[in-house]
Scaffold this motif. Sequence first.
Motif, mmCIF file in Angstrom:
data_model
loop_
_atom_site.group_PDB
_atom_site.id
_atom_site.type_symbol
_atom_site.label_atom_id
_atom_site.label_comp_id
_atom_site.label_asym_id
_atom_site.label_seq_id
_atom_site.Cartn_x
_atom_site.Cartn_y
_atom_site.Cartn_z
ATOM 1 N N GLN A 1 71.676 98.175 -1.035
ATOM 2 C CA GLN A 1 72.749 98.410 -1.996
ATOM 3 C C GLN A 1 72.278 98.051 -3.403
ATOM 4 O O GLN A 1 71.165 97.572 -3.614
ATOM 5 N N ARG A 2 73.146 98.275 -4.376
ATOM 6 C CA ARG A 2 72.765 98.196 -5.791
ATOM 7 C C ARG A 2 72.187 96.845 -6.193
ATOM 8 O O ARG A 2 71.177 96.774 -6.894
ATOM 9 N N TYR A 3 72.832 95.753 -5.773
ATOM 10 C CA TYR A 3 72.417 94.429 -6.233
ATOM 11 C C TYR A 3 71.503 93.701 -5.241
ATOM 12 O O TYR A 3 71.347 92.488 -5.317
ATOM 13 N N TRP A 4 70.903 94.445 -4.328
ATOM 14 C CA TRP A 4 69.947 93.859 -3.390
ATOM 15 C C TRP A 4 68.555 94.353 -3.744
ATOM 16 O O TRP A 4 68.346 95.543 -3.965
ATOM 17 N N THR A 5 67.604 93.427 -3.830
ATOM 18 C CA THR A 5 66.219 93.809 -4.084
ATOM 19 C C THR A 5 65.308 93.091 -3.091
ATOM 20 O O THR A 5 65.585 91.942 -2.699
ATOM 21 N N GLU B 1 78.291 94.925 -3.111
ATOM 22 C CA GLU B 1 77.056 95.715 -3.131
ATOM 23 C C GLU B 1 75.813 94.821 -3.093
ATOM 24 O O GLU B 1 74.841 95.043 -3.810
ATOM 25 N N TYR C 1 79.360 93.592 1.317
ATOM 26 C CA TYR C 1 79.309 95.048 1.164
ATOM 27 C C TYR C 1 80.100 95.478 -0.071
ATOM 28 O O TYR C 1 79.641 96.313 -0.865
#
Length: 307
Positions: A136-140, A131, A128
Amino acid sequence: MSSATLLTTASAHLVTVLFACCYVGSIYVSQNARLSFKPAASQARQSRYERSRDDPDVIKARLVSVSIATFICCAGVFAMMWHSLGGNMEHPSSAFDITVAHLGFKLSPIYPLLVTPLLFLGPLYGRYLAEALPLQRYWTFKHDVVFFFLSIRGIRNYIMAPITEEVVFRACVLTVYQLSGASKTRMIFLSPISFGAAHIHHAWDTYNRYGRTRTAAQRAVIGTLFQFAYTSMFGFYCAYLFLRTGSIIPPIVSHVFCNVMGIPQPGVEMSQTPNRKYAIAVAYSLGILAFVGTLGPWTYVADSLYW
């Protein structure tokens, strides 16, 4: 059927060893599933004859091999059940139904599936902070779901390996020990030994990958001992889950989750976010406490065949 007299303890040990040999040996039966290495002197140059365990063709061949081995082990359990009924069943489905029940092929309540994520509260908090959790930002979705789970390595690591290993080394092996009249304690602490031993063959891969030197041998031995200890401890836990719930689903889900999370690294997480190191320590501590507190009540299923 008197399951306590169907097998002797010695016979149960022998059958579990045969299951382990069947599973591990299957990956060496097919030529396409075997590894090949170049001599250490030519390591700098790639060869089309070199095949590591991450080679896509090797992975595909091994997935087929372990799937067949898993079916054979389940068929072995069925044969024992059929024999226990005298080999002359009134209803053709009797042995099959008993086999399915012993192997835990049934749905599980939700609570047993949540115990393992609680233990990983610390690593989850670390992700968390980085991120890297969903949305979150770095999850795709493309990388963390499609590529991570549906690539050939992902299918091996997070789908096929957890399913086949848990069916063989938990469901089949624990069924055999239960048929020998083993106590729950012995089943929990004996059955994972074959699971840990089944990973020893990775030492050969490590030894070859690092050049077949003395250093490579030391690395292979140390790595294999650590893997044996880790997989055996994990096996104790999954055996407990299987016996408590009577379902193979919680061990499989736990196996998948642990493979995704990897080994917890609190030191790395604290070094990456030093301003949150105390919060990380608290999260790890709370996770352990929550795991201990819920392990008993959340895994109990009243109709478990084993507990």
